[in-house]
Design a protein around this motif. Structure first.
Motif, PDB file in Angstrom:
ATOM      1  N   SER A 134      31.867   5.436  -7.969  1.00 47.78           N
ATOM      2  CA  SER A 134      30.792   5.457  -7.316  1.00 47.78           C
ATOM      3  C   SER A 134      30.987   4.004  -6.574  1.00 47.78           C
ATOM      4  O   SER A 134      31.795   3.195  -6.998  1.00 47.78           O
ATOM      5  CB  SER A 134      29.736   5.433  -8.092  1.00 47.78           C
ATOM      6  N   GLY A 135      30.436   3.461  -5.681  1.00 48.34           N
ATOM      7  CA  GLY A 135      30.236   2.392  -4.932  1.00 48.34           C
ATOM      8  C   GLY A 135      29.239   1.309  -5.804  1.00 48.34           C
ATOM      9  O   GLY A 135      29.245   0.079  -5.301  1.00 48.34           O
ATOM     10  N   LEU A 136      28.833   1.727  -6.910  1.00 50.40           N
ATOM     11  CA  LEU A 136      27.966   0.512  -7.414  1.00 50.40           C
ATOM     12  C   LEU A 136      28.840  -0.156  -8.496  1.00 50.40           C
ATOM     13  O   LEU A 136      29.670   0.301  -8.954  1.00 50.40           O
ATOM     14  CB  LEU A 136      26.957   1.336  -8.260  1.00 50.40           C
ATOM     15  N   ALA A 137      28.434  -1.440  -8.869  1.00 47.20           N
ATOM     16  CA  ALA A 137      29.191  -2.532  -9.500  1.00 47.20           C
ATOM     17  C   ALA A 137      29.507  -1.903 -10.868  1.00 47.20           C
ATOM     18  O   ALA A 137      30.754  -2.253 -11.244  1.00 47.20           O
ATOM     19  CB  ALA A 137      28.337  -3.758  -9.535  1.00 47.20           C
ATOM     20  N   ARG A 138      28.908  -1.416 -11.597  1.00 44.63           N
ATOM     21  CA  ARG A 138      29.179  -0.907 -13.079  1.00 44.63           C
ATOM     22  C   ARG A 138      30.141   0.152 -12.929  1.00 44.63           C
ATOM     23  O   ARG A 138      31.185   0.033 -13.870  1.00 44.63           O
ATOM     24  CB  ARG A 138      28.003  -0.637 -13.787  1.00 44.63           C
ATOM     25  N   ALA A 139      30.127   0.977 -12.137  1.00 48.68           N
ATOM     26  CA  ALA A 139      31.356   2.115 -11.973  1.00 48.68           C
ATOM     27  C   ALA A 139      32.603   1.466 -11.493  1.00 48.68           C
ATOM     28  O   ALA A 139      33.594   1.830 -12.020  1.00 48.68           O
ATOM     29  CB  ALA A 139      30.729   3.248 -11.133  1.00 48.68           C
TER      30      ALA A 139
ATOM     31  N   ASN B 296      27.122   7.353  -5.903  1.00 48.94           N
ATOM     32  CA  ASN B 296      26.179   6.548  -6.309  1.00 48.94           C
ATOM     33  C   ASN B 296      24.948   7.149  -7.093  1.00 48.94           C
ATOM     34  O   ASN B 296      24.651   8.539  -6.712  1.00 48.94           O
ATOM     35  CB  ASN B 296      25.401   5.616  -5.301  1.00 48.94           C
ATOM     36  N   GLU B 297      24.497   6.704  -8.149  1.00 47.59           N
ATOM     37  CA  GLU B 297      23.363   7.176  -8.874  1.00 47.59           C
ATOM     38  C   GLU B 297      22.094   7.556  -7.780  1.00 47.59           C
ATOM     39  O   GLU B 297      21.947   7.142  -6.804  1.00 47.59           O
ATOM     40  CB  GLU B 297      22.570   6.269  -9.947  1.00 47.59           C
ATOM     41  N   GLY B 298      21.495   8.707  -8.262  1.00 52.37           N
ATOM     42  CA  GLY B 298      20.196   9.233  -7.521  1.00 52.37           C
ATOM     43  C   GLY B 298      19.536  10.305  -8.161  1.00 52.37           C
ATOM     44  O   GLY B 298      19.911  10.586  -9.317  1.00 52.37           O
ATOM     45  N   ARG B 299      18.690  11.026  -7.522  1.00 48.84           N
ATOM     46  CA  ARG B 299      17.918  12.085  -7.866  1.00 48.84           C
ATOM     47  C   ARG B 299      18.389  13.220  -7.246  1.00 48.84           C
ATOM     48  O   ARG B 299      18.223  13.405  -6.332  1.00 48.84           O
ATOM     49  CB  ARG B 299      16.340  12.107  -7.610  1.00 48.84           C
ATOM     50  N   PRO B 300      19.082  13.961  -7.769  1.00 45.71           N
ATOM     51  CA  PRO B 300      20.049  15.006  -7.158  1.00 45.71           C
ATOM     52  C   PRO B 300      19.375  16.584  -7.043  1.00 45.71           C
ATOM     53  O   PRO B 300      19.716  17.054  -5.979  1.00 45.71           O
ATOM     54  CB  PRO B 300      21.251  15.178  -7.931  1.00 45.71           C
TER      55      PRO B 300
ATOM     56  N   CYS C 141      31.219   7.519 -12.613  1.00 46.11           N
ATOM     57  CA  CYS C 141      30.045   7.602 -11.752  1.00 46.11           C
ATOM     58  C   CYS C 141      28.852   7.336 -12.908  1.00 46.11           C
ATOM     59  O   CYS C 141      28.841   6.525 -13.825  1.00 46.11           O
ATOM     60  CB  CYS C 141      29.744   8.369 -10.788  1.00 46.11           C
ATOM     61  N   HIS C 142      27.526   8.116 -12.569  1.00 50.08           N
ATOM     62  CA  HIS C 142      26.616   7.669 -13.234  1.00 50.08           C
ATOM     63  C   HIS C 142      25.879   9.296 -13.715  1.00 50.08           C
ATOM     64  O   HIS C 142      26.200  10.231 -13.252  1.00 50.08           O
ATOM     65  CB  HIS C 142      25.401   7.137 -12.277  1.00 50.08           C
ATOM     66  N   GLY C 143      24.847   8.978 -14.671  1.00 50.88           N
ATOM     67  CA  GLY C 143      24.520  10.362 -15.698  1.00 50.88           C
ATOM     68  C   GLY C 143      23.906  11.245 -14.793  1.00 50.88           C
ATOM     69  O   GLY C 143      24.186  12.524 -14.950  1.00 50.88           O
ATOM     70  N   ASN C 144      23.030  10.971 -13.967  1.00 50.42           N
ATOM     71  CA  ASN C 144      22.453  11.865 -13.284  1.00 50.42           C
ATOM     72  C   ASN C 144      23.374  12.737 -12.246  1.00 50.42           C
ATOM     73  O   ASN C 144      23.312  14.136 -12.241  1.00 50.42           O
ATOM     74  CB  ASN C 144      21.442  11.538 -12.186  1.00 50.42           C
ATOM     75  N   VAL C 145      24.457  12.010 -11.706  1.00 52.73           N
ATOM     76  CA  VAL C 145      25.249  12.823 -10.730  1.00 52.73           C
ATOM     77  C   VAL C 145      26.395  13.509 -11.754  1.00 52.73           C
ATOM     78  O   VAL C 145      26.555  14.954 -11.059  1.00 52.73           O
ATOM     79  CB  VAL C 145      26.099  11.536 -10.274  1.00 52.73           C
ATOM     80  N   ILE C 146      26.581  12.954 -12.884  1.00 55.34           N
ATOM     81  CA  ILE C 146      27.549  13.940 -13.784  1.00 55.34           C
ATOM     82  C   ILE C 146      26.829  15.187 -14.181  1.00 55.34           C
ATOM     83  O   ILE C 146      27.310  16.260 -14.416  1.00 55.34           O
ATOM     84  CB  ILE C 146      28.037  13.045 -14.856  1.00 55.34           C
TER      85      ILE C 146
END
Length: 161
Positions: free
Chosen positions: A12-17, A42-46, A94-99
């Motif tokens: 994703s485009g977020l620093a930790r990823a 990027n993380e979000g509410r899918p 990437c991030h938990g919600n996305v995964i």
């Protein structure tokens, strides 16, 4: 990954990823193609959560369409390859919600159930998409590569919370 397999890594485009992908990449074969970060991951509410509290429809519409676009870019049946290679591997950081959302979509299960799943930080989710289109999940949120004190989820440490 066998010889002739195509391997890509993307975050994703977020620093930790981006940082995590940079730590993983040196451990992948030299032929690995590093793709640029993708803000759609990027993380979000899918999606709305059913059952559960409703999120802002505006947030879900914005995040959901972006995350769905990322899903459609990554998850597809493999086309026959000109080089005769049999396998393709996409390492997506990437991030938990996305995964969770993408795992449900890939399995053709209701994506509104995303919050019922748990993916720990630094966990591995492994999906297989066959040329026929059938999909199986070999792992979701696996943390077997981490020592127990290193396992975290949100603000929680360990697995008993």
């Amino acid at each position: 990954a066998g010889r002739g397999s195509r391997i890509r890594i993307q975050s994703s485009g977020l620093a930790r990823a981006i940082e995590t992908a940079a730590l993983i990449e040196p451990h992948l074969p030299d032929r690995t193609e590093a793709l640029p970060p993708d803000g759609d991951l990027n993380e979000g509410r899918p999606a709305q959560v059913i059952p559960g509290r409703a999120y802002s429809n505006a947030a879900v519409r914005a995040d959901g369409s972006r995350i769905e676009a990322a899903f459609k870019k990554i998850f597809k049946r493999a086309e026959p390859r000109a080089d005769g290679g049999l396998h393709e591997y996409d390492v997506v950081v990437c991030h938990g919600n996305v995964i969770r959302y993408m795992a449900l979509r890939a399995l053709q299960l209701p994506p509104e159930a995303w919050l019922r799943l748990c993916t720990f930080n630094c966990s591995i989710t492994y999906l297989v998409i066959r040329p026929s289109g059938s999909v199986s999940m070999r792992a979701l949120g696996d943390v077997g590569h981490l020592d127990p004190p290193l396992v975290t989820f949100s603000m929680h440490h360990g697995i008993e919370w």
